[in-house]
Design a protein around this motif. Structure first.
Motif, mmCIF file in Angstrom:
data_model
loop_
_atom_site.group_PDB
_atom_site.id
_atom_site.type_symbol
_atom_site.label_atom_id
_atom_site.label_comp_id
_atom_site.label_asym_id
_atom_site.label_seq_id
_atom_site.Cartn_x
_atom_site.Cartn_y
_atom_site.Cartn_z
ATOM 1 N N PHE A 1 4.430 32.875 34.008
ATOM 2 C CA PHE A 1 4.802 32.817 35.130
ATOM 3 C C PHE A 1 3.589 33.312 36.476
ATOM 4 O O PHE A 1 2.939 33.560 35.644
ATOM 5 C CB PHE A 1 5.984 33.533 35.734
ATOM 6 C CG PHE A 1 7.376 33.465 35.420
ATOM 7 C CD1 PHE A 1 7.782 33.036 35.493
ATOM 8 C CD2 PHE A 1 7.775 34.440 33.981
ATOM 9 C CE1 PHE A 1 9.757 32.723 36.018
ATOM 10 C CE2 PHE A 1 9.059 33.915 33.770
ATOM 11 C CZ PHE A 1 9.954 33.621 34.317
ATOM 12 N N ASN A 2 3.120 32.952 37.965
ATOM 13 C CA ASN A 2 2.344 33.285 38.398
ATOM 14 C C ASN A 2 2.731 33.044 39.958
ATOM 15 O O ASN A 2 3.917 33.012 40.279
ATOM 16 C CB ASN A 2 0.646 32.204 38.148
ATOM 17 C CG ASN A 2 1.598 30.477 39.238
ATOM 18 O OD1 ASN A 2 2.750 29.453 38.330
ATOM 19 N ND2 ASN A 2 1.037 31.106 40.924
ATOM 20 N N THR B 1 9.322 21.503 38.009
ATOM 21 C CA THR B 1 10.424 21.635 37.343
ATOM 22 C C THR B 1 11.859 21.800 37.972
ATOM 23 O O THR B 1 13.006 21.302 37.794
ATOM 24 C CB THR B 1 10.921 22.717 36.143
ATOM 25 O OG1 THR B 1 8.852 22.631 35.301
ATOM 26 C CG2 THR B 1 11.776 23.109 35.890
ATOM 27 N N ALA B 2 11.587 22.677 39.305
ATOM 28 C CA ALA B 2 12.418 22.748 40.085
ATOM 29 C C ALA B 2 12.778 21.067 40.899
ATOM 30 O O ALA B 2 14.771 21.503 41.310
ATOM 31 C CB ALA B 2 12.094 23.140 41.496
ATOM 32 N N THR B 3 12.082 20.002 40.869
ATOM 33 C CA THR B 3 12.539 18.971 42.089
ATOM 34 C C THR B 3 12.406 17.555 41.339
ATOM 35 O O THR B 3 13.428 16.827 41.846
ATOM 36 C CB THR B 3 11.155 18.333 42.943
ATOM 37 O OG1 THR B 3 9.869 18.576 42.586
ATOM 38 C CG2 THR B 3 11.383 19.738 43.928
ATOM 39 N N ASN C 1 6.545 26.121 43.587
ATOM 40 C CA ASN C 1 5.194 27.426 43.435
ATOM 41 C C ASN C 1 5.584 28.313 42.532
ATOM 42 O O ASN C 1 5.014 29.354 43.058
ATOM 43 C CB ASN C 1 4.927 27.915 44.880
ATOM 44 C CG ASN C 1 5.776 28.584 45.659
ATOM 45 O OD1 ASN C 1 7.361 29.244 44.812
ATOM 46 N ND2 ASN C 1 5.879 29.316 46.536
ATOM 47 N N ASN C 2 6.243 28.457 41.633
ATOM 48 C CA ASN C 2 6.576 28.826 40.668
ATOM 49 C C ASN C 2 7.170 30.554 41.031
ATOM 50 O O ASN C 2 8.157 29.965 41.704
ATOM 51 C CB ASN C 2 5.114 29.662 39.850
ATOM 52 C CG ASN C 2 5.928 30.267 38.512
ATOM 53 O OD1 ASN C 2 6.324 31.340 38.329
ATOM 54 N ND2 ASN C 2 6.170 29.127 37.054
ATOM 55 N N LEU C 3 6.757 31.885 41.199
ATOM 56 C CA LEU C 3 7.153 33.164 41.593
ATOM 57 C C LEU C 3 6.218 33.707 43.299
ATOM 58 O O LEU C 3 6.373 34.263 43.749
ATOM 59 C CB LEU C 3 6.902 34.204 41.132
ATOM 60 C CG LEU C 3 8.144 33.723 39.492
ATOM 61 C CD1 LEU C 3 8.309 34.592 39.023
ATOM 62 C CD2 LEU C 3 9.351 33.520 40.444
ATOM 63 N N GLY D 1 7.994 31.372 31.393
ATOM 64 C CA GLY D 1 6.777 30.755 32.048
ATOM 65 C C GLY D 1 7.259 29.793 33.279
ATOM 66 O O GLY D 1 7.217 29.188 34.334
ATOM 67 N N PHE D 2 8.744 29.012 32.698
ATOM 68 C CA PHE D 2 9.431 28.296 33.882
ATOM 69 C C PHE D 2 9.801 28.346 34.091
ATOM 70 O O PHE D 2 10.599 29.527 34.922
ATOM 71 C CB PHE D 2 10.755 27.592 32.624
ATOM 72 C CG PHE D 2 9.986 25.920 31.655
ATOM 73 C CD1 PHE D 2 9.692 24.496 32.649
ATOM 74 C CD2 PHE D 2 9.887 26.408 30.570
ATOM 75 C CE1 PHE D 2 8.549 24.275 31.493
ATOM 76 C CE2 PHE D 2 8.744 25.679 29.997
ATOM 77 C CZ PHE D 2 8.296 23.928 30.549
#
Length: 452
Positions: free
Chosen positions: A287-288, A71-73, A188-190, A182-183
Motif C-alpha cells: 500500500f502507499n 484494479t478499481a476500474t 491512487n491506492n491509499l 497491497g491491492f
C-alpha cells in the motif's frame, strides 16, 4: 511391479512437500489467470489479455500488489472478488489451506499431508500441525474480521458509502492488508487517506500482524504474558522487526518532511501519520499513501533495503526475512570478534542454520541483480526505478515508482517470475526442481583458501 515411465517420473518429481507446494501455487496461478481472462471479470469489452491476467493473478497469489492495470476500474466486481480470493489463498498458503479443509471435512490427516503442511507453515514437528493449521485459520479470520469491521465503519460513516459498498471495501482491504498484498480499490491506492488515521492505522496494524508470521502470532497467543517462554525465533523476529520498523519510520519521516511532492504539503500530524505508514509498508505491504515516484533517492534506497529484508518467516511477508538478516549480522559480529560459535541471547546458532541464511541471502542477491540487469537491457528506464521494482517483486511488496505498466511483455514476465520465486522462497523452489539429492559417503580433507 514396475511402474510406467510417466508415473515413475511424476512420483519422483512430487515426492517432497516443497515440490507439491510449487506445483500447487503454479496451478492456482493458472486457474486465476483463466478466471481473470473471462469477459465477466473485465469492465471493458471482451476478456483481459493473457499477459494482463497472468501478471495480476501471479501478483495476487504471491500477495505482492504490483499491477499493470487499475484494479478499481479495469476489473468488474467479479474480477475483484477473484483477486481477493487469490490473495487469501496465497496468503494462507496453498497446502496449509488444503490441509485445513481436509482436516475439517475428514477429521483426519495422512502423513504426506502433514509433511506438506509442516513444510508450508514452517511447523517445528508433525505432531503440532493439526493445532497449528486450526490456529492459523482462527487468527487470520479474527484479525481480518476485526480490521474489516473498523474499515467498514469508517467508509460507512466517514465517507458516506452505502452499507453494501462500505462492507465490500472493508473486507477487500482487510484481506489485502493482513495478507500484505497491497491491492486497493482506489486508483491512487491509499493516497486519498494519507491523513486519515481511521483507515491507515487499522491497515498498518494488519500489515504488521500478517508480516510477523504465523508461528510468532500463535506463540504470542499462547504465551503473551510470559516472554521468558518465547522461543528464540519469536524473540529474534519481534526484536529485529520492530527495530527496523522504528528506523524506517524515523528515516522516511525525517527525509521526506520538507519534500513538497510528498510530506511537505501536509500538516505536522498528517506528516507523522503518513511517515509512519510509509515506514510500515516496505515490510512487503504494497500500500502507499504517498507517491513513491516523487520521493528522494535516499528514501528510495532505504525502502529498497527494507523491502529486501522483508518480514517474519512463515507469514504473509516476503524478502529474505528478518531472521535471516539478524543471523547473518551475528555471524559477521562473531567472525569480527574471533568467536568460534555464533551466539544470540542464550542460544547457539547451528552451522546448518547459518548456511541456510547465507544461501537464502546470496540466492536472493543473485536473482535480484540478474533480473535488474535484464530489465535495464530491454528498457531505457533509470536504474533507481528498475532496482526498486525488481526488489519489490522479489520481496512480494508491491510498491512501485509507477513503471510497471510501462514495461514490455518480457519485462512483465520477468517480474511475474520474480514474484513467484520470491513468494515460495529460493530454497523451496530449488529443492522442488531438484529431481534427486546426493549425499557423499565420505568427508574430504579441509581446505583453507585465502579470503579477502
Amino acid at each position: 511391479m514396475t511402474l510406467p515411465a510417466g508415473r515413475k517420473s511424476r512420483r519422483r518429481f512430487l515426492r517432497s512437500p516443497g515440490q507439491v507446494i510449487v506445483s500447487a501455487f503454479a496451478l492456482v496461478v493458472v486457474i486465476g489467470t483463466v478466471m481473470l481472462m473471462l469477459p465477466i471479470s473485465r469492465s471493458g469489452p471482451g476478456g483481459a489479455p493473457f499477459i494482463t491476467a497472468l501478471f495480476t493473478a501471479t501478483s495476487a497469489v504471491c500477495v505482492t500488489g504490483l499491477i499493470t492495470v487499475d484494479t478499481a476500474t479495469y476489473w468488474t466486481g467479479f474480477g475483484q472478488v477473484v483477486i481477493m480470493a487469490l490473495i487469501q489463498v496465497g496468503g494462507l498458503g496453498i497446502m496449509a489451506l488444503a490441509s485445513l479443509v481436509g482436516l475439517l471435512m475428514f477429521r483426519r490427516m495422512g502423513l504426506r499431508t502433514r509433511l506438506t503442511a509442516a513444510q508450508e507453515t514452517k511447523s517445528s514437528g508433525l505432531g503440532d500441525v493439526r493445532a497449528l493449521l486450526l490456529g492459523v485459520a482462527k487468527v487470520s479470520l479474527a484479525i481480518e474480521a476485526l480490521v474489516a469491521i473498523l474499515l467498514t465503519g469508517r467508509f460507512l460513516f466517514g465517507y458516506g458509502e452505502a452499507p453494501g459498498r462500505a462492507l465490500y471495501l472493508g473486507v477487500f482491504h482487510a484481506v489485502s492488508a493482513f495478507n500484505n498484498a497491497g491491492f486497493a480499490l482506489y486508483s491512487n491506492n491509499l493516497v486519498g487517506f494519507a491523513t486519515d488515521p481511521w483507515v491507515c492505522l487499522p491497515i498498518a496494524a494488519a500489515l504488521i500482524l500478517g508480516g510477523l508470521g504465523f508461528p510468532v502470532l500463535l506463540e504470542l497467543r499462547r504465551e503473551l504474558n510470559r516472554p521468558n517462554k518465547w522461543s528464540i525465533h519469536t524473540r529474534l523476529t519481534l526484536s529485529t522487526y520492530f527495530a527496523l520498523l522504528v528506523i524506517a519510520v524515523v528515516f522516511v519521516t525525517a527525509n521526506e518532511w520538507n519534500n513538497p511532492a510528498t510530506l511537505g504539503p501536509l500538516e505536522p500530524p498528517g506528516r507523522l501519520l503518513a511517515g509512519f505508514f510509509q515506514g510500515v509498508v516496505p515490510r512487503t505491504a504494497g500500500f502507499n499513501s504517498l507517491d513513491y515516484g516523487q520521493m528522494k533517492d535516499g528514501t528510495i534506497l532505504a525502502t529498497t533495503v527494507l523491502m529486501f529484508i522483508g518480514g517474519g518467516s512463515a507469514g504473509t511477508a516476503g524478502g529474505i526475512k528478518v531472521t535471516t538478516f539478524i543471523i547473518l549480522l551475528f555471524v559477521i559480529l562473531a567472525e569480527v570478534r574471533g568467536g568460534r560459535d555464533v551466539n544470540i541471547a542464550d542460544r547457539r546458532i547451528g552451522s546448518r542454520v547459518q548456511r541456510q541464511a547465507l544461501a537464502v541471502a546470496l540466492l536472493a542477491v543473485g536473482l535480484v541483480m540478474s533480473a535488474t540487469l535484464l530489465l535495464l537491457e530491454i528498457t531505457s528506464l533509470p536504474l533507481r526505478d528498475v532496482l526498486f521494482e525488481t526488489v519489490s517483486a522479489f520481496a512480494t511488496v508491491g510498491l512501485s515508482t509507477g513503471i510497471t505498466a510501462q514495461l514490455p511483455v518480457l519485462g512483465q514476465l520477468v517480474l511475474a517470475g520474480m514474484m513467484f520465486v520470491g513468494r515460495l522462497g529460493p530454497i523451496t523452489l530449488v529443492s522442488a526442481l531438484a529431481l534427486r539429492e546426493k549425499q557423499l559417503g565420505y568427508t574430504l580433507p579441509e581446505g583453507r583458501p585465502l579470503i579477502g
